[in-house]
Design a protein around this motif. Structure first.
Motif, PDB file in Angstrom:
ATOM      1  N   ILE A  57       0.838  -1.204   0.000  1.00 47.49           N
ATOM      2  CA  ILE A  57       0.000   0.000   0.000  1.00 47.49           C
ATOM      3  C   ILE A  57       0.872   1.253   0.000  1.00 47.49           C
ATOM      4  CG2 ILE A  57      -1.695   1.317   1.335  1.00 47.49           C
ATOM      5  CD1 ILE A  57      -2.753  -1.374   2.377  1.00 47.49           C
ATOM      6  N   ARG A  58       1.904   1.255   0.832  1.00 48.39           N
ATOM      7  CA  ARG A  58       2.799   2.412   0.890  1.00 48.39           C
ATOM      8  C   ARG A  58       3.486   2.656  -0.443  1.00 48.39           C
ATOM      9  NH1 ARG A  58       6.696   2.584   5.989  1.00 48.39           N
ATOM     10  NH2 ARG A  58       7.223   4.504   4.846  1.00 48.39           N
ATOM     11  N   ASP A  59       3.939   1.578  -1.078  1.00 45.22           N
ATOM     12  CA  ASP A  59       4.588   1.730  -2.386  1.00 45.22           C
ATOM     13  C   ASP A  59       3.596   2.223  -3.433  1.00 45.22           C
ATOM     14  OD1 ASP A  59       6.956   0.870  -1.304  1.00 45.22           O
ATOM     15  OD2 ASP A  59       6.746  -1.201  -1.998  1.00 45.22           O
ATOM     16  N   GLY A  60       2.388   1.665  -3.425  1.00 44.67           N
ATOM     17  CA  GLY A  60       1.409   2.020  -4.438  1.00 44.67           C
ATOM     18  C   GLY A  60       0.902   3.435  -4.326  1.00 44.67           C
ATOM     19  N   GLY A  65       6.296   7.454   5.942  1.00 47.17           N
ATOM     20  CA  GLY A  65       6.265   6.711   7.191  1.00 47.17           C
ATOM     21  C   GLY A  65       5.378   7.347   8.239  1.00 47.17           C
ATOM     22  N   ALA A  66       5.311   8.687   8.260  1.00 41.54           N
ATOM     23  CA  ALA A  66       4.481   9.363   9.254  1.00 41.54           C
ATOM     24  C   ALA A  66       3.008   9.027   9.064  1.00 41.54           C
ATOM     25  CB  ALA A  66       4.689  10.871   9.169  1.00 41.54           C
ATOM     26  N   SER A 118      -4.717   8.055  -4.224  1.00 42.07           N
ATOM     27  CA  SER A 118      -3.813   8.917  -3.466  1.00 42.07           C
ATOM     28  C   SER A 118      -3.998   8.654  -1.984  1.00 42.07           C
ATOM     29  CB  SER A 118      -4.097  10.399  -3.769  1.00 42.07           C
ATOM     30  OG  SER A 118      -5.392  10.759  -3.317  1.00 42.07           O
ATOM     31  N   THR A 119      -3.011   9.111  -1.201  1.00 41.14           N
ATOM     32  CA  THR A 119      -3.076   8.904   0.243  1.00 41.14           C
ATOM     33  C   THR A 119      -4.268   9.612   0.884  1.00 41.14           C
ATOM     34  OG1 THR A 119      -0.698   8.520   0.440  1.00 41.14           O
ATOM     35  CG2 THR A 119      -1.853   9.239   2.419  1.00 41.14           C
ATOM     36  N   PRO A 120      -4.576  10.884   0.540  1.00 39.94           N
ATOM     37  CA  PRO A 120      -5.750  11.529   1.157  1.00 39.94           C
ATOM     38  C   PRO A 120      -7.051  10.775   0.892  1.00 39.94           C
ATOM     39  CG  PRO A 120      -4.347  13.179   0.129  1.00 39.94           C
ATOM     40  CD  PRO A 120      -3.810  11.858  -0.286  1.00 39.94           C
ATOM     41  N   ASP A 184      -1.938  -7.955  -6.678  1.00 36.61           N
ATOM     42  CA  ASP A 184      -2.146  -6.519  -6.456  1.00 36.61           C
ATOM     43  C   ASP A 184      -2.824  -6.341  -5.104  1.00 36.61           C
ATOM     44  OD1 ASP A 184      -2.604  -3.829  -6.577  1.00 36.61           O
ATOM     45  OD2 ASP A 184      -3.945  -3.884  -8.313  1.00 36.61           O
ATOM     46  N   TRP A 185      -2.393  -5.342  -4.341  1.00 38.62           N
ATOM     47  CA  TRP A 185      -2.957  -5.138  -3.017  1.00 38.62           C
ATOM     48  C   TRP A 185      -4.413  -4.685  -3.063  1.00 38.62           C
ATOM     49  CZ3 TRP A 185      -4.852  -0.303  -1.779  1.00 38.62           C
ATOM     50  CH2 TRP A 185      -4.381   0.778  -2.520  1.00 38.62           C
TER      51      TRP A 185
END
Length: 425
Positions: A57-60, A65-66, A118-120, A184-185
């Motif tokens: 998930i972080r890579d995608g 890290g925060a 996106s992260t948001p 795929d995650w």
């Protein structure tokens, strides 16, 4: 304000409607049992499915890290914030209606989260899913009190077992699902929207019966089977029993989050392989299913649940001591002991159902104890990680957990007294 409004809601009676035919009355209990089990199964995959897939998930999403660390605190915050609204919504619209809305929000959030670009967007859709979980968390004890007042221990055991089973399934199957569904995650994470959608169906079928019950004045509107008005929110703030339950809930949640989040790392730092560390974490989670089914009926038959709280707390103390002295040498034993300690969760749920005389009172007490409890649990995992980073070892974090477990035993003993919140103040 809340007290006046809840009194008005609790005293409102409606015109009587014809009784449902006998076959409907016979089928309804089974419908509620199935609905309770399915709803409980879906209250943890939103959380448990993230950890195994977090690197992907972080890579995608190019997540730093925060933000990834924030994911450990967001669930408890959502449970605290959104859980407060559940009793008011249930009084106005009925338990099944609100639960349907919560499960629908959960299913939608899980499905949309898997599509996030996106992260948001990932955080917003996760919040939607967790809002549904928060409503379910608060309403589970209320549903048991409302529909199964003479089988509280058994039904609490059923949904505790279902909840643990759902968590174990999500933790163990998310990675294989991701690999099988295109490596795929996103499919591995989004799959859990399907059982959440299925869980809506029995409660949709229960809506007509629930509306008939509301028109004839269910236990919650009449003040409950024991009579008298449901306990008001301002009164809970002055109840020592309510505060003891809230603190006990928060400390057992802290212990659960820390052991589930950090025990794999503790084991790996002691030389245990990553695969074995994952299996040990699965043992800690998985014990909650069978033990969580057995303990609530036992707790419900006890006049004072304090001794049971002390036994489970002693298991936690022994598990922490084992991780301190010989984390690799007795790894499986420590996992079993920590899994047993985490079974304080079904015990505190049982106590919430027993510490008020009415379904309306249980609803308010459940929201009070869980909202404050989850807020208490927020800093625990973060503080454990900070202590480990500052000292380069696990002795200080484990010392902190021993201290918190001792406090948990003391406050749990206080919460386990045979006393209802209506008796306080």
């Amino acid at each position: 304000m809340l007290s006046m409004e809840s009194t008005k809601d609790d005293r409102t009676l409606h015109t009587r409607s014809p009784e449902p035919p006998p076959i409907a009355r016979a089928a309804a209990p089974l419908l509620f049992v199935v609905g309770l089990a399915l709803a409980a199964f879906n209250l943890r995959p939103a959380l448990a499915s993230i950890g195994p897939l977090l690197p992907e998930i972080r890579d995608g999403l190019a997540m730093n890290g925060a933000v990834a660390g924030l994911l450990t605190s967001v669930p408890a915050l959502c449970f605290a914030v959104f859980g407060v609204a559940a009793p008011r919504l249930a009084r106005r619209h009925g338990l099944p209606t609100v639960l349907v809305a919560g499960l629908a929000a959960l299913a939608a959030g899980l499905a949309l989260r898997a599509l996030a670009g996106s992260t948001p967007v990932f955080l917003v859709t996760s919040t939607l899913a967790l809002a549904g979980v928060a409503i379910g968390n608060v309403l589970m004890p209320v549903l048991v009190k409302e529909y199964f007042p003479d089988r509280m221990g058994t039904m609490t055991g059923l949904y505790s077992m279902s909840l643990s089973f759902g968590a174990a399934c999500a933790a163990g199957l998310s990675v294989p699902l991701a690999s099988a569904l295109g490596d795929d995650w996103r499919p591995g994470l989004g799959f859990w929207a399907l059982p959440a959608a299925v869980a809506v169906l029995p409660w949709l079928a229960a809506l007509p019966r629930a509306r008939r019950s509301r028109r004839t004045g269910p236990a919650a509107t009449r003040g409950g089977p024991a009579g008298g008005p449901a306990v008001a929110a301002p009164r809970l703030a002055r109840s020592g029993t309510a505060w003891a339950l809230a603190v006990f809930f928060g400390l057992q949640a802290t212990a659960a989050y820390v052991t589930l989040g950090w025990s794999p790392q503790i084991y790996q730092d002691a030389g245990v392989s990553a695969g074995t560390a994952g299996a040990l974490a699965a043992v800690i989670i998985g014990l909650g299913a069978p033990i969580g089914f057995v303990l609530p009926p036992i707790a419900a038959r006890m006049r004072h649940q304090g001794p049971l709280v002390a036994v489970l707390g002693a298991c936690g103390l022994a598990g922490y001591a084992g991780l301190w002295l010989a984390p690799a040498g007795g790894a499986w034993l420590w996992a079993i002991l920590l899994g047993l300690a985490n079974c304080s969760f079904p015990v505190v749920l049982t106590m919430i159902g027993m510490r008020s005389r009415t379904p309306g009172g249980v609803a308010r007490l459940s929201a009070f104890a869980q909202s404050i409890g989850y807020l208490i649990s927020v800093p625990g995992p973060l503080l454990v990680g900070t202590l480990n980073e500052a000292t380069g070892a696990w002795h200080a974090p484990l010392g902190l957990m021993v201290t918190l477990m001792l406090v948990q035993i003391l406050v749990g003993f206080r919460a386990g007294r045979d006393r209802c919140v209506e008796d306080d103040g």
